[in-house]
Every structure is written in C-alpha cells, then in structure tokens.
Motif scaffolding. Sequence first.
Motif: not given
Length: 220
Positions: A31-34, A44-48, A133-134
Amino acid sequence: LTQMGLVKSQTPQTYIQIAIIMTAGTFLLTWLGDEITDKGLGNGVSVIIFAGIISRLPNGIAQIFKEDVSNASSSDRWKGIVFFVAIIIAILVITKVVTWVEQAIRRVPIQYTRRAAVSGSESFLPLKVNVSGVIPVIFASSFIITPSTILMVFQSHQGEQWYQILTQIFSLQTTPGAVIYTLLIVLFTFFYAFVQVNPEKLSENLQKQSAYIPSVWPGK
C-alpha cells in the motif's frame, strides 16, 4: 529470531503468528509503495527496496573501515586505506553501471502506412535492455529462502540424510545452492521478459495499427 529472544517457543502457533505478521507487513508495504507511485515519486516498490539496501550501506562501510583501517596495525594500515578507497570506488562504479544498464532503451524505428510523413517526426518502439529489472532476483531469492524457512520446523531431523540434502540445495552459502540460485535468476529473467514483451502480441498490435519496422518483413 530464537537467539534474539523474539520467539519464545518453536510451535506451529508461533510460526502461524509470524506468517500473519509478515503478510500484514507485506500488505502495508505494498500500500505504501502504491501511494509513493500515485504521488509521482517514482516506482514505489522499487523505492522501498532501494531504501532498504541503502540503509545497510553506511553500516557496512563503517564496519570495513573499522576492521581494515582503525584496528589494523601500523604496517598494514596503508594497505587497509587503499582497500577501503578501492571498495568505495567499486561501489560508485557498480552503481553507475547498473543504473546505466537499467535505464538503457533500444529505440526500434516504426513507420505507419496510413500516416503522412512529417519532417522531423519519427516513431519508435522503446524496448528496455533490462526489461525484467530486479524481479527475477526477488523471485529467485524467494524460491530459495521459502523452503529453507520451512526446513526450520524440522530441525529435529538434522541428522537425517534428506534434511542435509535439502539444506545444501536451498542455501545461498553452498555451491549447489548458489548454482541453483543463478539458474533461477536466468530462467525468471526469460520468463518475466516474455511476459512483459510478448513478440506475437506486439506484432499483432503493430499490424492493427498498420505499422511496421523498416527492413523487417511482417509475420514470423
């Protein structure tokens, strides 16, 4: 977790609670990544994931400096300083190269039969060099870590041959485990790249748009 005192007893109920907590934490991070993506701050997910990696970097650099420079003898201190500087340069170079490859895009020219040619306007099909990607690394590590986590429930069978074989296979610290991990990354890379860029679907879409790639004949 047991050594840290976070798990008092290794019972099925305890592991169920751990699974529920980890699942809830995954939902929260998703949810935070979204939210980060919706605010326009990037993926968002990549940033986390990037933040989690970067947060461990200063501690690792400090540990290397302490072992090779601060605690080194007078004769080995200069060697430790050279090694420490080489590590810093290597980190910067690897970060630059990985970022360069990750952002690299192959621009395949496209022409439309129904569109009038306009001077200075060109159409391209952007294909990332590293499409997956990863994601393959995450899938492969999960595939390795999950069985090894389940094996912790059967620690009472450590002396048995099947337990030792599975421990050797599903471990990143052993040669068989490292080989399987590498092969899984390659396989997941091919699979995820095919999912992201389906050649047949892409060709069909180009045909519907009356588009074609110069010097490439339509069809297979």
